[in-house]
Structure formats: C-alpha cells, structure tokens
Design a protein around this motif. Structure first.
Motif, mmCIF file in Angstrom:
data_model
loop_
_atom_site.group_PDB
_atom_site.id
_atom_site.type_symbol
_atom_site.label_atom_id
_atom_site.label_comp_id
_atom_site.label_asym_id
_atom_site.label_seq_id
_atom_site.Cartn_x
_atom_site.Cartn_y
_atom_site.Cartn_z
ATOM 1 N N GLY A 165 0.794 -1.217 0.000
ATOM 2 C CA GLY A 165 0.000 0.000 0.000
ATOM 3 C C GLY A 165 0.824 1.263 0.000
ATOM 4 O O GLY A 165 2.050 1.254 -0.060
ATOM 5 N N ASP A 166 0.102 2.356 0.109
ATOM 6 C CA ASP A 166 0.695 3.687 0.062
ATOM 7 C C ASP A 166 0.442 4.480 1.337
ATOM 8 O O ASP A 166 0.645 5.681 1.372
ATOM 9 N N GLY A 167 -0.027 3.828 2.377
ATOM 10 C CA GLY A 167 -0.299 4.519 3.637
ATOM 11 C C GLY A 167 -1.752 4.913 3.824
ATOM 12 O O GLY A 167 -2.143 5.353 4.894
ATOM 13 N N ARG A 168 -2.562 4.734 2.804
ATOM 14 C CA ARG A 168 -3.990 5.021 2.935
ATOM 15 C C ARG A 168 -4.704 3.811 3.525
ATOM 16 O O ARG A 168 -4.211 2.691 3.478
ATOM 17 N N ALA A 216 -3.465 6.789 9.300
ATOM 18 C CA ALA A 216 -3.492 6.522 7.859
ATOM 19 C C ALA A 216 -3.482 7.836 7.091
ATOM 20 O O ALA A 216 -3.973 8.860 7.564
ATOM 21 N N LYS A 217 -2.922 7.796 5.910
ATOM 22 C CA LYS A 217 -2.909 8.961 5.028
ATOM 23 C C LYS A 217 -4.341 9.269 4.604
ATOM 24 O O LYS A 217 -5.094 8.372 4.235
ATOM 25 N N THR A 218 -4.752 10.522 4.678
ATOM 26 C CA THR A 218 -6.097 10.928 4.274
ATOM 27 C C THR A 218 -6.011 12.141 3.362
ATOM 28 O O THR A 218 -4.953 12.701 3.142
ATOM 29 N N GLY A 219 -7.167 12.547 2.861
ATOM 30 C CA GLY A 219 -7.256 13.743 2.041
ATOM 31 C C GLY A 219 -7.193 13.432 0.563
ATOM 32 O O GLY A 219 -6.938 12.304 0.151
ATOM 33 N N PRO A 220 -7.454 14.457 -0.242
ATOM 34 C CA PRO A 220 -7.411 14.261 -1.690
ATOM 35 C C PRO A 220 -5.985 13.982 -2.147
ATOM 36 O O PRO A 220 -5.024 14.272 -1.447
ATOM 37 N N GLY A 221 -5.886 13.411 -3.344
ATOM 38 C CA GLY A 221 -4.568 13.142 -3.912
ATOM 39 C C GLY A 221 -4.495 11.763 -4.519
ATOM 40 O O GLY A 221 -5.475 11.018 -4.567
ATOM 41 N N ASP A 222 -3.314 11.428 -4.979
ATOM 42 C CA ASP A 222 -3.094 10.147 -5.641
ATOM 43 C C ASP A 222 -3.132 8.990 -4.640
ATOM 44 O O ASP A 222 -2.818 9.160 -3.466
ATOM 45 N N PHE A 223 -3.508 7.818 -5.141
ATOM 46 C CA PHE A 223 -3.431 6.593 -4.357
ATOM 47 C C PHE A 223 -2.899 5.480 -5.246
ATOM 48 O O PHE A 223 -3.020 5.535 -6.467
#
Length: 193
Positions: free
Chosen positions: A124-127, A174-181
């Motif tokens: 994963g990417d932290g999301r 966890a990473k939140t908010g708009p942006g790439d995943f």
C-alpha cells in the motif's frame, strides 16, 4: 465376460482405496486462491467505480504494468481522489472522494464455508483501504464507507468482493485527504486454520 470382470475389479479396488483415506483427505485444502492479479484476464474480472459516476472528479484504474525485468506480474489499483464536484453534474452529491474495485459476479457462487480467514498480499501507500470480505467481523460497506446494517453473511454463497478507498476517514495514522493513491495487489486467498 473378462472385460466386465476387469471393470468390476477395478471399481472395487478404487472404492477400497477411497474408503482407506483419512479425514484429512476429505477436507478442503488449507488455502484457496480466490483471485490472482497476474494477468489481464484476471484484471478483467473486476469493475472499477468512482464518485465521477455521480458528479465527482475522482478517477481509478486497475492495470498490470509492463515490466521487462521478468519480475512476477502484480495488479496495480491506482488513481486520484478528489473532493471537488463537477459543476455541470445533475447529481446532487453531498460527499465525494472515493474510488473502488468490485469483482464481477462469479459464475454462480464461490463457497468459502470451509475457510475462516481472507488473506491479501498487498503493498500500500499509507492510505486505509476497505474490503468487503467474509469474516466473522464482516462489515458491509457502500462507496467506501462502513454502513450500519444488520446483515448475516453466508460464506457458502459469496457472489463477489470489493476493495475501496476514501479520501476522508480511515484508521488513525493513515494517510487521508485528496490526492493520488496506489495499491499493488498480488492475490486474495481464503485460508483455513
């Protein structure tokens, strides 16, 4: 007459071998691959969705990147989460920022009644990603959010699975908010302990 006798003896021998088997021989294997994201055919068994279907601006893809290194192939679920809305949309959305992938309906059902765990090999990417999977603590989800519903899961009649990501919410840290995943997916298996 000798052909009939030979067939009869072969049948009796096969029955004797079957009856000599142990209880373990009758049990299903300890693991069952449900999905293996290693080919374009496997990827085609999934449907993508995003808030863009309802007037949002999020986007998603599921691909197997081309590699010349000879490394094993792995599916990549990626895209962009946007909290913005399309001004021209006729939908009246209150929330945006979600994407997901849902397996297409199985040909019939998949029987996971003999298994007690679903395992996924991911990078994963932290999301925080949410999956609808048949566990004792199954949580029904819709569009990336857990919903309050008193539903009973029947593990012998699974019709599909899904994986989603939401720009807002998730577990602490966890990473939140708009942006790439981006989520690399190797396989999904059912396990029996």
């Amino acid at each position: 007459m000798s052909r009939f006798r030979s067939l009869w003896q072969t049948s009796i021998q096969a029955t004797k071998r079957a009856l000599k088997g142990t209880w373990e021989d009758l049990m299903p294997p300890s693991e069952k691959v449900v999905f293996h994201f290693n080919s374009k055919d496997e990827i085609s068994r999934w449907h993508l969705y995003a808030d863009s279907e309802l007037g949002g601006l999020s986007s998603a893809s599921l691909e197997i990147p081309d590699t010349d290194s000879g490394a094993p192939l792995t599916g990549v679920f990626s895209g962009n989460l946007s909290l913005d809305l399309d001004e021209c949309s006729t939908w009246r959305m209150k929330r945006s920022g979600f994407c997901g992938m849902r397996s297409k309906r199985f040909n019939g059902f998949i029987d996971l009644d003999s298994y007690d765990t679903i395992a996924m090999r991911l990078c994963g990417d932290g999301r925080c990603y949410i999956s609808t999977i048949p566990l004792d603590r199954y949580l029904p989800t819709w569009r990336g959010n857990v919903i309050n519903a008193n539903l009973e899961m029947n593990p012998s009649r699974i019709v599909g699975m899904s994986l989603s990501v939401n720009a807002e919410g998730g577990v602490p840290g966890a990473k939140t908010g708009p942006g790439d995943f981006q989520l690399e997916i190797d396989w999904i298996k059912a396990l029996r302990s």
